[in-house]
Design a protein around this motif. Structure first.
Motif, PDB file in Angstrom:
ATOM      1  N   GLN A 177       0.851  -1.184   0.000  1.00  0.00           N
ATOM      2  CA  GLN A 177       0.000   0.000   0.000  1.00  0.00           C
ATOM      3  C   GLN A 177       0.883   1.228   0.000  1.00  0.00           C
ATOM      4  OE1 GLN A 177      -2.649  -0.298   3.336  1.00  0.00           O
ATOM      5  NE2 GLN A 177      -3.801  -2.002   2.472  1.00  0.00           N
ATOM      6  N   SER A 219       1.024   5.292   0.056  1.00  0.00           N
ATOM      7  CA  SER A 219       0.175   6.381   0.524  1.00  0.00           C
ATOM      8  C   SER A 219       1.004   7.645   0.677  1.00  0.00           C
ATOM      9  CB  SER A 219      -0.477   6.005   1.855  1.00  0.00           C
ATOM     10  OG  SER A 219       0.505   5.773   2.846  1.00  0.00           O
ATOM     11  N   GLY A 220       0.308   8.752   0.890  1.00  0.00           N
ATOM     12  CA  GLY A 220       0.990  10.015   1.124  1.00  0.00           C
ATOM     13  C   GLY A 220       0.961  10.973  -0.041  1.00  0.00           C
ATOM     14  N   LEU A 279       6.107   9.943   0.796  1.00  0.00           N
ATOM     15  CA  LEU A 279       5.282   8.785   0.506  1.00  0.00           C
ATOM     16  C   LEU A 279       5.677   7.625   1.418  1.00  0.00           C
ATOM     17  CD1 LEU A 279       5.314   8.815  -3.395  1.00  0.00           C
ATOM     18  CD2 LEU A 279       3.849  10.096  -1.818  1.00  0.00           C
ATOM     19  N   SER A 280       4.698   6.786   1.707  1.00  0.00           N
ATOM     20  CA  SER A 280       4.940   5.599   2.523  1.00  0.00           C
ATOM     21  C   SER A 280       4.509   4.355   1.761  1.00  0.00           C
ATOM     22  CB  SER A 280       4.148   5.681   3.838  1.00  0.00           C
ATOM     23  OG  SER A 280       4.536   6.801   4.595  1.00  0.00           O
ATOM     24  N   CYS A 281       5.188   3.264   2.040  1.00  0.00           N
ATOM     25  CA  CYS A 281       4.868   1.974   1.428  1.00  0.00           C
ATOM     26  C   CYS A 281       4.829   0.952   2.547  1.00  0.00           C
ATOM     27  CB  CYS A 281       5.916   1.617   0.389  1.00  0.00           C
ATOM     28  SG  CYS A 281       5.749  -0.025  -0.339  1.00  0.00           S
ATOM     29  N   THR A 336       7.733  -0.173   7.233  1.00  0.00           N
ATOM     30  CA  THR A 336       7.378   0.871   6.278  1.00  0.00           C
ATOM     31  C   THR A 336       8.625   1.363   5.543  1.00  0.00           C
ATOM     32  OG1 THR A 336       5.549   1.573   7.704  1.00  0.00           O
ATOM     33  CG2 THR A 336       6.241   3.109   5.982  1.00  0.00           C
ATOM     34  N   THR A 351       1.437   8.870 -10.879  1.00  0.00           N
ATOM     35  CA  THR A 351       1.047   7.913  -9.849  1.00  0.00           C
ATOM     36  C   THR A 351       2.297   7.159  -9.431  1.00  0.00           C
ATOM     37  OG1 THR A 351      -1.186   7.700 -10.743  1.00  0.00           O
ATOM     38  CG2 THR A 351      -0.405   5.940  -9.291  1.00  0.00           C
ATOM     39  N   GLN A 360      -0.537  -0.730  -4.676  1.00  0.00           N
ATOM     40  CA  GLN A 360      -1.505   0.194  -5.264  1.00  0.00           C
ATOM     41  C   GLN A 360      -0.881   1.576  -5.241  1.00  0.00           C
ATOM     42  OE1 GLN A 360      -4.671  -0.711  -2.477  1.00  0.00           O
ATOM     43  NE2 GLN A 360      -5.822  -1.728  -4.090  1.00  0.00           N
ATOM     44  N   THR A 384      -0.235   5.783  -5.481  1.00  0.00           N
ATOM     45  CA  THR A 384      -0.723   7.004  -4.857  1.00  0.00           C
ATOM     46  C   THR A 384      -0.398   8.163  -5.798  1.00  0.00           C
ATOM     47  OG1 THR A 384      -0.708   8.336  -2.826  1.00  0.00           O
ATOM     48  CG2 THR A 384       1.397   7.392  -3.509  1.00  0.00           C
TER      49      THR A 384
END
Length: 129
Positions: free
Chosen positions: A4, A6-7, A19-21, A77, A92, A121, A123
Motif C-alpha cells: 500500500q 500512501s501520502g 510517501l509511505s509503502c 514501512t 502515480t 496500489q 498514490t
C-alpha cells in the motif's frame, strides 16, 4: 498480498511530500523495495530502491539529490521523501517488493519489474506550477 503506497496529494512546485509503502500483515524486512512512477501517456519510470537492511540505495538520475528513500523495518514501512518537486513529477507513484536472500543485496531496477513479489496500489502526486 499487496503493498500500500500512501501520502500522495497536491503540492506546489518547490514543495515536499513523503510517501509511505507498507504491507499490513506482511514483514517487509526480507524484501528490497523500489519506487516507480507513471504519468499519463508515459512509460513507467524507476526512481529509487533500498535493500532490506536499508544500508544500500540506488537512485535514478532524474531524482538524485531531490528524493530520498529510507525504511523503518520496526514500523514495516518504506518511505520516499520528495523535495524540490516539479510539475513534471506529477504521476502515480508505486512501490514494489523483491525478496533478497542477503540483506545488503540491492537488485537492479529491471529486476523489480520482471520478478517482483509484491506490487503496491499507487498514490497520486500532483505538482502544480
Amino acid at each position: 498480498v499487496q503493498l500500500q503506497a500512501s501520502g500522495g496529494g497536491l503540492v506546489q512546485a518547490g514543495g515536499s511530500l513523503r510517501l509511505s509503502c507498507g504491507a499490513p500483515g506482511k514483514n517487509l524486512g526480507y524484501f528490497a523495495i523500489a519506487w516507480f512512477r507513471q504519468a499519463p501517456g508515459k512509460e513507467r519510470e524507476a526512481l529509487a530502491s533500498i535493500s532490506s537492511y536499508g544500508y544500500n540505495t540506488n537512485y535514478a538520475e532524474s531524482v538524485k539529490g531531490r528524493f530520498t528513500v529510507s525504511r523503518d523495518n520496526a514500523e514495516n514501512t518504506v518511505y520516499l521523501q520528495m523535495s524540490s518537486l516539479k510539475p513534471e513529477d506529477t504521476a502515480t507513484y508505486y512501490c514494489a517488493a523483491k525478496f533478497t536472500h542477503e540483506g545488503n543485496a540491492l537488485p537492479a531496477f529491471d529486476a523489480f519489474l520482471t520478478s517482483y513479489e509484491y506490487w503496491g496500489q499507487g498514490t497520486l502526486v500532483t505538482v502544480s506550477s
